[in-house]
Design a protein around this motif. Structure first.
Motif, PDB file in Angstrom:
ATOM      1  N   SER A 163       0.832  -1.193   0.000  1.00 47.29           N
ATOM      2  CA  SER A 163       0.000   0.000   0.000  1.00 47.29           C
ATOM      3  C   SER A 163       0.873   1.252   0.000  1.00 47.29           C
ATOM      4  CB  SER A 163      -0.913   0.020   1.238  1.00 47.29           C
ATOM      5  OG  SER A 163      -0.147   0.148   2.429  1.00 47.29           O
ATOM      6  N   ILE A 164       0.239   2.370  -0.260  1.00 46.49           N
ATOM      7  CA  ILE A 164       0.911   3.667  -0.210  1.00 46.49           C
ATOM      8  C   ILE A 164       0.337   4.449   0.959  1.00 46.49           C
ATOM      9  CG2 ILE A 164       1.389   5.826  -1.413  1.00 46.49           C
ATOM     10  CD1 ILE A 164       0.993   4.336  -4.049  1.00 46.49           C
ATOM     11  N   GLY A 165       1.173   4.728   1.940  1.00 44.43           N
ATOM     12  CA  GLY A 165       0.761   5.569   3.050  1.00 44.43           C
ATOM     13  C   GLY A 165       1.221   6.995   2.801  1.00 44.43           C
ATOM     14  N   GLN A 176      -2.316   7.785  -5.323  1.00 43.94           N
ATOM     15  CA  GLN A 176      -3.183   6.614  -5.250  1.00 43.94           C
ATOM     16  C   GLN A 176      -2.630   5.417  -6.016  1.00 43.94           C
ATOM     17  OE1 GLN A 176      -6.165   6.788  -3.330  1.00 43.94           O
ATOM     18  NE2 GLN A 176      -5.167   8.698  -2.749  1.00 43.94           N
ATOM     19  N   THR A 177      -1.664   5.678  -6.891  1.00 37.53           N
ATOM     20  CA  THR A 177      -1.109   4.620  -7.734  1.00 37.53           C
ATOM     21  C   THR A 177       0.412   4.758  -7.810  1.00 37.53           C
ATOM     22  OG1 THR A 177      -1.246   5.938  -9.765  1.00 37.53           O
ATOM     23  CG2 THR A 177      -3.202   4.638  -9.166  1.00 37.53           C
ATOM     24  N   ALA A 208       5.378  -5.201  -6.466  1.00 37.15           N
ATOM     25  CA  ALA A 208       4.136  -4.519  -6.830  1.00 37.15           C
ATOM     26  C   ALA A 208       4.385  -3.490  -7.925  1.00 37.15           C
ATOM     27  CB  ALA A 208       3.526  -3.852  -5.598  1.00 37.15           C
ATOM     28  N   ALA A 209       5.513  -2.781  -7.815  1.00 39.23           N
ATOM     29  CA  ALA A 209       5.861  -1.792  -8.839  1.00 39.23           C
ATOM     30  C   ALA A 209       6.101  -2.467 -10.182  1.00 39.23           C
ATOM     31  CB  ALA A 209       7.090  -1.006  -8.412  1.00 39.23           C
ATOM     32  N   SER A 281      -4.155   0.621  -7.349  1.00 43.77           N
ATOM     33  CA  SER A 281      -4.914  -0.228  -8.268  1.00 43.77           C
ATOM     34  C   SER A 281      -4.064  -0.747  -9.417  1.00 43.77           C
ATOM     35  CB  SER A 281      -6.106   0.558  -8.827  1.00 43.77           C
ATOM     36  OG  SER A 281      -5.666   1.742  -9.495  1.00 43.77           O
ATOM     37  N   ASP A 282      -2.932  -0.086  -9.703  1.00 44.89           N
ATOM     38  CA  ASP A 282      -2.105  -0.524 -10.826  1.00 44.89           C
ATOM     39  C   ASP A 282      -1.017  -1.509 -10.408  1.00 44.89           C
ATOM     40  OD1 ASP A 282      -0.697   1.347  -9.373  1.00 44.89           O
ATOM     41  OD2 ASP A 282       0.088   2.429 -11.096  1.00 44.89           O
TER      42      ASP A 282
END
Length: 377
Positions: A163-165, A176-177, A208-209, A281-282
């Motif tokens: 996730s991105i905090g 968000q992405t 994830a990236a 989401s990506d």
């Protein structure tokens, strides 16, 4: 967990080993001793296991930060339930690679870690090196086959999503992405929770990236390239993100597991930090961590009792209250033992994740080891 520690802090790698503890192997009559027991039945049941662990009187754990997946509550609950066993928690900010190093460096010593909490890639490589003892907890049959080693040398425990905090008090528009992270407005603000060649959480961030940039479980290179690009733009800073760096404003955007970022949001209330969490989401990527018992654990009975506690409904719900998704969550949901209130507080994610295979993880780990430093130079 967090990769701030170095091997030198583990201490006295060249020290003479302590005598191997009695009972670490089978006795003369061939009866199972704690060090060779592969199940609680081997020791005569739970009461016998508790008695053996209390006789040892000690449990050595490593790399368990109190604010990581609610390990603070976990350690206190175990200590309260078994007050005759003293828990020694060392080097809480150590990484998975530090844990493996400690097992090797302290073989035969009383200070060696009894149990390990590892990123899955490190659990599999450690098993391949024959570092772990086979042991199947009472809940073994409830753990999905895909989430455990067939011989019981490791099994998944809890997991979450990358996730991105973001501190909305310092960043006007939170990303968000992964694509958002490339925007100039995030210069000097983006961090990972450690070095991905050592830290399971940072490893997950790069994976994830990769998925967000046309990579795959078999190709992590686009993720490495992405962070190289972030570094060249000045957006990515090589500072390990921790609660302290977040609170100080040094890492206002942190790529980390959703359960850690969700914990930050609660931890920082009233401290001037408005911590927001989003699962990009990506680049939807989920991963479990794994438990393992040191094959040469100085306290083999206590190590096995710790595992039984973790995989009880009590232990699994403690992780759940830390916003992590315990491996037995589906079973506990069905049998009614789950903490329903804690379930409602989990970060929301759309879709069902898939997981990389062992060979894919090994390849990704090897690629990172070879190319990460060069990509960021």
């Amino acid at each position: 967990m967090l990769s701030a520690a170095v091997l030198t802090t583990l201490g006295a790698c060249g020290a003479a080993p302590d005598p191997k503890p009695a009972g670490a192997t089978g006795d003369a009559k061939g009866k199972a001793q704690p060090g060779t027991a592969t199940s609680v039945a081997d020791l005569g049941g739970m009461d016998a296991l508790v008695a053996a662990a209390e006789k040892e009187g000690t449990l050595n754990v490593i790399a368990l930060p109190p604010d990581w997946a609610n390990y603070g509550e976990m350690l206190k609950a175990f200590q309260a339930k078994y007050p005759k066993i003293k828990v020694g928690s060392e080097n809480p900010d150590a990484s998975s690679s530090d844990e493996i190093a400690a097992v090797k460096a302290r073989k035969g010593q009383k200070r060696a870690p009894d149990v390990l909490d590892l990123g899955i890639a490190f659990a599999r490589s450690g098993a391949a090196e024959n570092l772990f003892a086979p042991y199947k907890v009472t809940a073994w049959d409830k753990i999905p086959a895909s989430q455990k080693d067939v011989d019981g040398r490791w099994y998944n425990d809890y997991g979450g999503y990358v996730s991105i905090g973001c501190d909305a008090a310092r960043v006007p528009t939170c990303p968000q992405t992964f694509a958002d992270l490339l925007k100039p407005e995030y210069k000097g603000k983006v961090a990972l929770n450690g070095n991905p060649t050592k830290s399971g959480s940072a490893f997950g961030g790069v994976y994830a990236a990769a998925l967000a940039n046309k990579g795959s479980f078999t190709d992590i290179q686009p993720g490495i390239d992405f962070f190289g690009q972030l570094r060249k733009s000045g957006n990515f800073i090589p500072v390990e993100s921790t609660p302290a760096t977040v609170e100080k404003g040094e890492t206002p955007i942190s790529i980390d597991w959703d359960y850690l970022n969700a914990g930050y949001a609660e931890q920082f209330k009233g401290k001037g930090v408005d911590w927001k969490v989003s699962v990009p989401s990506d680049g939807v990527y989920a991963q479990y961590y794994s438990q393992a018992i040191n094959k040469d654990a100085p306290n083999p009975a206590a190590a096995r009792l710790w595992m039984e506690f973790l995989y009880s409904a009590e232990g699994q719900n403690i992780w759940l209250r830390g916003h992590a998704r315990p491996v037995l969550l589906p079973v506990m949901t069905q049998d009614g033992t789950v903490d329903k209130d804690a379930v409602t507080k989990l970060p929301q994610v759309q879709g069902t994740p898939s997981f990389p295979a062992s060979a894919e993880l090994d390849k990704a780990k090897a690629t990172l080891a070879e190319k990460w430093d060069k990509a960021l130079s």
